[in-house]
Write a protein that holds these residues in place. Structure first.
Motif, PDB file in Angstrom:
ATOM      1  N   GLN A   9       0.838  -1.205   0.000  1.00 33.67           N
ATOM      2  CA  GLN A   9       0.000   0.000   0.000  1.00 33.67           C
ATOM      3  C   GLN A   9       0.874   1.257   0.000  1.00 33.67           C
ATOM      4  O   GLN A   9       0.592   2.220  -0.713  1.00 33.67           O
ATOM      5  N   LYS A  10       1.956   1.235   0.770  1.00 31.99           N
ATOM      6  CA  LYS A  10       2.866   2.389   0.834  1.00 31.99           C
ATOM      7  C   LYS A  10       3.587   2.574  -0.495  1.00 31.99           C
ATOM      8  O   LYS A  10       3.736   3.703  -0.973  1.00 31.99           O
ATOM      9  N   VAL A  11       4.026   1.479  -1.113  1.00 28.97           N
ATOM     10  CA  VAL A  11       4.682   1.563  -2.423  1.00 28.97           C
ATOM     11  C   VAL A  11       3.735   2.200  -3.438  1.00 28.97           C
ATOM     12  O   VAL A  11       4.104   3.128  -4.164  1.00 28.97           O
ATOM     13  N   LYS A  12       2.513   1.716  -3.475  1.00 24.49           N
ATOM     14  CA  LYS A  12       1.532   2.251  -4.425  1.00 24.49           C
ATOM     15  C   LYS A  12       1.248   3.721  -4.156  1.00 24.49           C
ATOM     16  O   LYS A  12       1.187   4.535  -5.086  1.00 24.49           O
ATOM     17  N   MET A  13       1.107   4.091  -2.892  1.00 25.21           N
ATOM     18  CA  MET A  13       0.835   5.469  -2.531  1.00 25.21           C
ATOM     19  C   MET A  13       1.968   6.390  -2.998  1.00 25.21           C
ATOM     20  O   MET A  13       1.720   7.425  -3.625  1.00 25.21           O
ATOM     21  N   LEU A  14       3.208   6.006  -2.717  1.00 19.55           N
ATOM     22  CA  LEU A  14       4.349   6.825  -3.125  1.00 19.55           C
ATOM     23  C   LEU A  14       4.463   6.903  -4.644  1.00 19.55           C
ATOM     24  O   LEU A  14       4.749   7.962  -5.203  1.00 19.55           O
ATOM     25  N   ARG A  15       4.231   5.781  -5.298  1.00 22.07           N
ATOM     26  CA  ARG A  15       4.307   5.750  -6.766  1.00 22.07           C
ATOM     27  C   ARG A  15       3.277   6.710  -7.363  1.00 22.07           C
ATOM     28  O   ARG A  15       3.581   7.484  -8.265  1.00 22.07           O
ATOM     29  N   GLU A  16       2.064   6.661  -6.849  1.00 13.67           N
ATOM     30  CA  GLU A  16       1.010   7.540  -7.358  1.00 13.67           C
ATOM     31  C   GLU A  16       1.274   9.004  -7.009  1.00 13.67           C
ATOM     32  O   GLU A  16       0.999   9.888  -7.814  1.00 13.67           O
ATOM     33  N   GLU A  17       1.821   9.263  -5.814  1.00 18.00           N
ATOM     34  CA  GLU A  17       2.171  10.640  -5.429  1.00 18.00           C
ATOM     35  C   GLU A  17       3.206  11.220  -6.379  1.00 18.00           C
ATOM     36  O   GLU A  17       3.174  12.399  -6.704  1.00 18.00           O
ATOM     37  N   LYS A  18       4.151  10.387  -6.803  1.00 18.02           N
ATOM     38  CA  LYS A  18       5.206  10.833  -7.715  1.00 18.02           C
ATOM     39  C   LYS A  18       4.769  10.760  -9.169  1.00 18.02           C
ATOM     40  O   LYS A  18       5.535  11.112 -10.062  1.00 18.02           O
ATOM     41  N   ASN A  19       3.539  10.275  -9.364  1.00 14.79           N
ATOM     42  CA  ASN A  19       2.953  10.196 -10.696  1.00 14.79           C
ATOM     43  C   ASN A  19       3.817   9.389 -11.670  1.00 14.79           C
ATOM     44  O   ASN A  19       4.107   9.829 -12.781  1.00 14.79           O
ATOM     45  N   ILE A  20       4.248   8.213 -11.202  1.00 18.29           N
ATOM     46  CA  ILE A  20       5.022   7.330 -12.070  1.00 18.29           C
ATOM     47  C   ILE A  20       4.289   6.002 -12.236  1.00 18.29           C
ATOM     48  O   ILE A  20       3.542   5.573 -11.361  1.00 18.29           O
ATOM     49  N   SER A  21       4.505   5.384 -13.365  1.00 20.14           N
ATOM     50  CA  SER A  21       3.862   4.105 -13.659  1.00 20.14           C
ATOM     51  C   SER A  21       4.623   2.962 -13.006  1.00 20.14           C
ATOM     52  O   SER A  21       5.777   3.116 -12.582  1.00 20.14           O
ATOM     53  N   ILE A  22       3.975   1.822 -12.953  1.00 23.97           N
ATOM     54  CA  ILE A  22       4.646   0.619 -12.452  1.00 23.97           C
ATOM     55  C   ILE A  22       5.854   0.317 -13.335  1.00 23.97           C
ATOM     56  O   ILE A  22       6.919  -0.058 -12.833  1.00 23.97           O
ATOM     57  N   GLU A  23       5.709   0.499 -14.637  1.00 26.28           N
ATOM     58  CA  GLU A  23       6.808   0.236 -15.564  1.00 26.28           C
ATOM     59  C   GLU A  23       8.012   1.129 -15.276  1.00 26.28           C
ATOM     60  O   GLU A  23       9.156   0.678 -15.295  1.00 26.28           O
ATOM     61  N   HIS A  24       7.746   2.408 -15.004  1.00 26.02           N
ATOM     62  CA  HIS A  24       8.847   3.323 -14.700  1.00 26.02           C
ATOM     63  C   HIS A  24       9.509   2.940 -13.377  1.00 26.02           C
ATOM     64  O   HIS A  24      10.743   2.932 -13.285  1.00 26.02           O
ATOM     65  N   LEU A  25       8.720   2.623 -12.376  1.00 27.47           N
ATOM     66  CA  LEU A  25       9.279   2.182 -11.096  1.00 27.47           C
ATOM     67  C   LEU A  25      10.111   0.922 -11.298  1.00 27.47           C
ATOM     68  O   LEU A  25      11.188   0.778 -10.717  1.00 27.47           O
ATOM     69  N   ALA A  26       9.637   0.021 -12.129  1.00 29.77           N
ATOM     70  CA  ALA A  26      10.391  -1.204 -12.427  1.00 29.77           C
ATOM     71  C   ALA A  26      11.747  -0.860 -13.040  1.00 29.77           C
ATOM     72  O   ALA A  26      12.782  -1.433 -12.662  1.00 29.77           O
ATOM     73  N   ASN A  27      11.756   0.083 -13.961  1.00 29.90           N
ATOM     74  CA  ASN A  27      13.009   0.483 -14.617  1.00 29.90           C
ATOM     75  C   ASN A  27      13.990   1.129 -13.657  1.00 29.90           C
ATOM     76  O   ASN A  27      15.174   0.804 -13.677  1.00 29.90           O
ATOM     77  N   ILE A  28      13.512   2.035 -12.827  1.00 31.47           N
ATOM     78  CA  ILE A  28      14.437   2.758 -11.938  1.00 31.47           C
ATOM     79  C   ILE A  28      14.855   1.942 -10.717  1.00 31.47           C
ATOM     80  O   ILE A  28      15.873   2.247 -10.107  1.00 31.47           O
ATOM     81  N   SER A  29      14.084   0.913 -10.390  1.00 34.79           N
ATOM     82  CA  SER A  29      14.441   0.073  -9.238  1.00 34.79           C
ATOM     83  C   SER A  29      15.098  -1.239  -9.655  1.00 34.79           C
ATOM     84  O   SER A  29      15.629  -1.956  -8.815  1.00 34.79           O
ATOM     85  N   ASN A  30      15.028  -1.549 -10.942  1.00 34.69           N
ATOM     86  CA  ASN A  30      15.547  -2.816 -11.452  1.00 34.69           C
ATOM     87  C   ASN A  30      14.824  -4.008 -10.819  1.00 34.69           C
ATOM     88  O   ASN A  30      15.427  -5.015 -10.447  1.00 34.69           O
ATOM     89  N   VAL A  31      13.503  -3.866 -10.687  1.00 32.56           N
ATOM     90  CA  VAL A  31      12.624  -4.920 -10.178  1.00 32.56           C
ATOM     91  C   VAL A  31      11.545  -5.145 -11.236  1.00 32.56           C
ATOM     92  O   VAL A  31      11.004  -4.184 -11.774  1.00 32.56           O
ATOM     93  N   ASP A  32      11.253  -6.389 -11.537  1.00 34.35           N
ATOM     94  CA  ASP A  32      10.272  -6.729 -12.559  1.00 34.35           C
ATOM     95  C   ASP A  32       8.927  -6.063 -12.283  1.00 34.35           C
ATOM     96  O   ASP A  32       8.455  -6.024 -11.147  1.00 34.35           O
ATOM     97  N   ARG A  33       8.292  -5.550 -13.338  1.00 34.50           N
ATOM     98  CA  ARG A  33       7.019  -4.832 -13.171  1.00 34.50           C
ATOM     99  C   ARG A  33       5.914  -5.721 -12.618  1.00 34.50           C
ATOM    100  O   ARG A  33       5.066  -5.257 -11.849  1.00 34.50           O
ATOM    101  N   ASN A  34       5.889  -6.992 -12.993  1.00 31.93           N
ATOM    102  CA  ASN A  34       4.883  -7.912 -12.457  1.00 31.93           C
ATOM    103  C   ASN A  34       5.101  -8.151 -10.963  1.00 31.93           C
ATOM    104  O   ASN A  34       4.142  -8.294 -10.200  1.00 31.93           O
TER     105      ASN A  34
END
Length: 73
Positions: A9-34
């Motif tokens: 829930q916290k990950v999703k909240m921060l991601r949405e606050e920063k207005n980034i997609s799951i795909e972008h978070l996956a790219n910048i964290s080097n963690v698979d989007r799924n």
């Protein structure tokens, strides 16, 4: 709510606050989007290494990330 759900829930909240997609978070964290999608749904038991990748991608640290009323009993 269990800790996996709280973390997701916290990950999703921060991601949405920063207005980034799951795909972008996956790219910048080097963690698979799924994997990130499953984390946000509370379906993954996340290792400390994956937590660090995601938290660092948000340009924060563990203390700041977990200093939240949702993580306190």
């Amino acid at each position: 709510m269990n800790i996996k759900e709280k973390f997701g829930q916290k990950v999703k909240m921060l991601r949405e606050e920063k207005n980034i997609s799951i795909e972008h978070l996956a790219n910048i964290s080097n963690v698979d989007r799924n994997y990130i999608s499953d984390i946000e749904k509370g379906k993954r038991n996340v290792s400390i290494e994956i937590m660090e990748k995601i938290i660092c991608a948000f340009e924060t640290d563990f203390t700041t990330f977990f200093n939240d009323k949702n993580f306190k009993k």
